[in-house]
Design a protein around this motif. Structure first.
Motif, short mmCIF file in Angstrom:
data_model
loop_
_atom_site.label_atom_id
_atom_site.label_comp_id
_atom_site.label_asym_id
_atom_site.label_seq_id
_atom_site.Cartn_x
_atom_site.Cartn_y
_atom_site.Cartn_z
N SER A 71 57.10 134.34 13.13
CA SER A 71 56.55 135.54 12.52
C SER A 71 57.52 136.38 11.70
O SER A 71 57.08 137.14 10.84
N PRO A 72 58.85 136.36 11.94
CA PRO A 72 59.73 137.24 11.17
C PRO A 72 59.64 136.97 9.66
O PRO A 72 59.41 135.84 9.23
N LEU A 73 59.82 138.02 8.87
CA LEU A 73 59.77 137.89 7.42
C LEU A 73 61.12 137.37 6.92
O LEU A 73 61.90 138.08 6.30
N ALA A 74 61.37 136.10 7.23
CA ALA A 74 62.63 135.47 6.83
C ALA A 74 62.39 133.99 6.61
O ALA A 74 61.51 133.39 7.23
N GLY A 75 63.18 133.40 5.70
CA GLY A 75 63.08 131.98 5.45
C GLY A 75 62.85 131.69 3.98
O GLY A 75 62.92 132.57 3.12
N LYS A 76 62.57 130.42 3.69
CA LYS A 76 62.33 129.98 2.31
C LYS A 76 60.86 129.66 2.12
O LYS A 76 60.22 129.04 2.97
N VAL A 77 60.30 130.09 0.99
CA VAL A 77 58.92 129.78 0.62
C VAL A 77 58.95 129.07 -0.74
O VAL A 77 59.49 129.60 -1.71
N GLY B 199 54.31 134.62 8.27
CA GLY B 199 54.83 135.84 7.67
C GLY B 199 55.38 135.69 6.26
O GLY B 199 54.90 136.35 5.32
N PRO B 200 56.38 134.84 6.02
CA PRO B 200 56.95 134.70 4.68
C PRO B 200 55.95 134.22 3.64
O PRO B 200 55.93 134.71 2.51
N VAL B 201 55.10 133.26 4.03
CA VAL B 201 54.10 132.73 3.10
C VAL B 201 53.07 133.81 2.76
O VAL B 201 52.68 134.00 1.60
N ARG B 202 52.65 134.55 3.77
CA ARG B 202 51.69 135.64 3.55
C ARG B 202 52.27 136.69 2.62
O ARG B 202 51.58 137.20 1.72
N ALA B 203 53.55 137.02 2.81
CA ALA B 203 54.20 138.01 1.96
C ALA B 203 54.23 137.55 0.51
O ALA B 203 53.96 138.32 -0.41
N ALA B 204 54.56 136.27 0.29
CA ALA B 204 54.62 135.73 -1.07
C ALA B 204 53.24 135.71 -1.70
O ALA B 204 53.07 136.04 -2.88
N ASP C 184 40.79 130.13 -15.59
CA ASP C 184 40.97 130.82 -14.33
C ASP C 184 42.29 130.40 -13.68
O ASP C 184 42.74 129.26 -13.85
N ILE C 185 42.89 131.33 -12.95
CA ILE C 185 44.15 131.07 -12.25
C ILE C 185 43.85 131.07 -10.75
O ILE C 185 43.26 132.02 -10.23
N TRP C 186 44.25 130.00 -10.07
CA TRP C 186 43.91 129.82 -8.66
C TRP C 186 45.17 129.79 -7.79
O TRP C 186 46.18 129.19 -8.16
N LEU C 187 45.08 130.43 -6.65
CA LEU C 187 46.14 130.40 -5.64
C LEU C 187 45.66 129.51 -4.49
O LEU C 187 44.53 129.67 -4.02
N VAL C 188 46.50 128.60 -4.04
CA VAL C 188 46.09 127.69 -2.95
C VAL C 188 47.24 127.57 -1.95
O VAL C 188 48.42 127.50 -2.32
N VAL C 189 46.89 127.54 -0.68
CA VAL C 189 47.86 127.40 0.41
C VAL C 189 47.20 126.57 1.51
O VAL C 189 45.96 126.58 1.65
#
Length: 293
Positions: free
Chosen positions: A88-94, A267-272, A254-259
């Protein structure tokens, strides 16, 4: 027991269909792919691949092994995603896969702001027009101009990228539309929506040059090579260019975001993801206002 790395190289050959293509995908040389494949066949004591002059074809047993191996790899990636999702910490690479034009001319200018907000998160951004596999962890987040359909993914519309015709203010034929020449894509991109739109506007008028990417189109139009179809966020921001009138309506994608759904709450992915949504909303060029109806 066989080596998992050998199996991973075999999977790439099975997906791509050539040794050279598998080498490019895994960023190794041709000899490494061939050696890994031979090692796996030796350990399993069976021929998995028929090596043809210009391609590789799976044998019957190779096809069966490929299906089983793909399931193993999917499970391995699922374990990795589950572990990441629990952190969960907001740390790491995305890692992000984004169309090149949105990297160079839009996202790059916001990276400093993201870094200030999230100093422990490192964004790794790849400018890629081609699709990537989120399930194989080729990226954590992808931004695409075609709605993604990969199983297990969560898709959200980010905005709309409007296009219009632009020319250099010093373009010699600026006031003579009948003499306009156009900057287009090469034959590999004939089925791309903006290429069809541009050619429909060009009609029988000449194509001045063909270039493979939108940033090159921008440079060519700036240089006065001809009239080009550019994203409005790019063309309108360039004071050396003029949006030129035409009888046809503007065009938009259209521009689409996908995960992957296993990572969307990390956490990090959500922040990005939230940051991408925010900066897109802040730019009027992506909310459809630039499209003339």
């Amino acid at each position: 027991m066989f080596d998992w790395e050998d199996l991973r190289h075999f999977l790439a050959v099975g997906r791509v269909g050539t040794l050279s293509g598998a080498a490019r995908e895994l960023k190794v040389d041709h000899a490494t792919i061939s050696r890994r494949l031979a090692s796996l066949e030796r350990d399993l004591q069976v021929r998995l691949v028929e090596r043809l002059p210009r391609a590789c074809r799976l044998t019957d047993v190779g096809s069966h092994v490929f299906t089983l191996a793909q399931a193993l790899q999917d499970d391995a990636f699922a374990i990795e995603r589950a572990v990441r999702a629990s952190q969960s910490p907001l740390a790491g690479k995305v890692s992000l896969s984004v169309p090149p034009v949105l990297v160079a001319s839009f996202l790059a200018q916001h990276l400093t702001e993201f870094r200030r907000r999230f100093p422990a998160i490192q964004l790794s951004v790849a400018g890629q027009a081609q699709q990537v596999s989120l399930s194989r962890r080729e990226a954590d987040i992808a931004v695409r101009l075609v709605r993604p359909t990969e199983a297990g993914s969560v898709v959200r519309k980010l905005g709309t990228m409007a296009f219009a015709l632009y020319a250099s203010r010093s373009y010699e034929a600026l006031t003579h539309p009948e003499r306009w020449e156009f900057v287009a894509y090469d034959a590999r991109f004939e089925d791309m929506p903006q290429q069809k739109w541009l050619r429909s506007l060009a009609g029988k008028r000449a194509i001045a040059c063909e270039l493979s990417d939108i940033n090159s189109h921008h440079a060519a139009v700036r240089a006065g090579a001809g009239v080009g179809g550019l994203p409005c966020f790019l063309g309108d921001a360039d004071e050396t260019l003029l949006r030129v009138a035409d009888e046809e309506p503007s065009f938009a994608r259209d521009i689409w975001l996908v995960v992957h759904r296993d990572l969307k709450s990390t956490g990090p992915v959500r922040a990005a993801m939230d940051f991408l949504v925010e900066v897109m909303k802040r730019n009027a060029a992506f909310n459809g206002a630039s499209v003339r109806r």
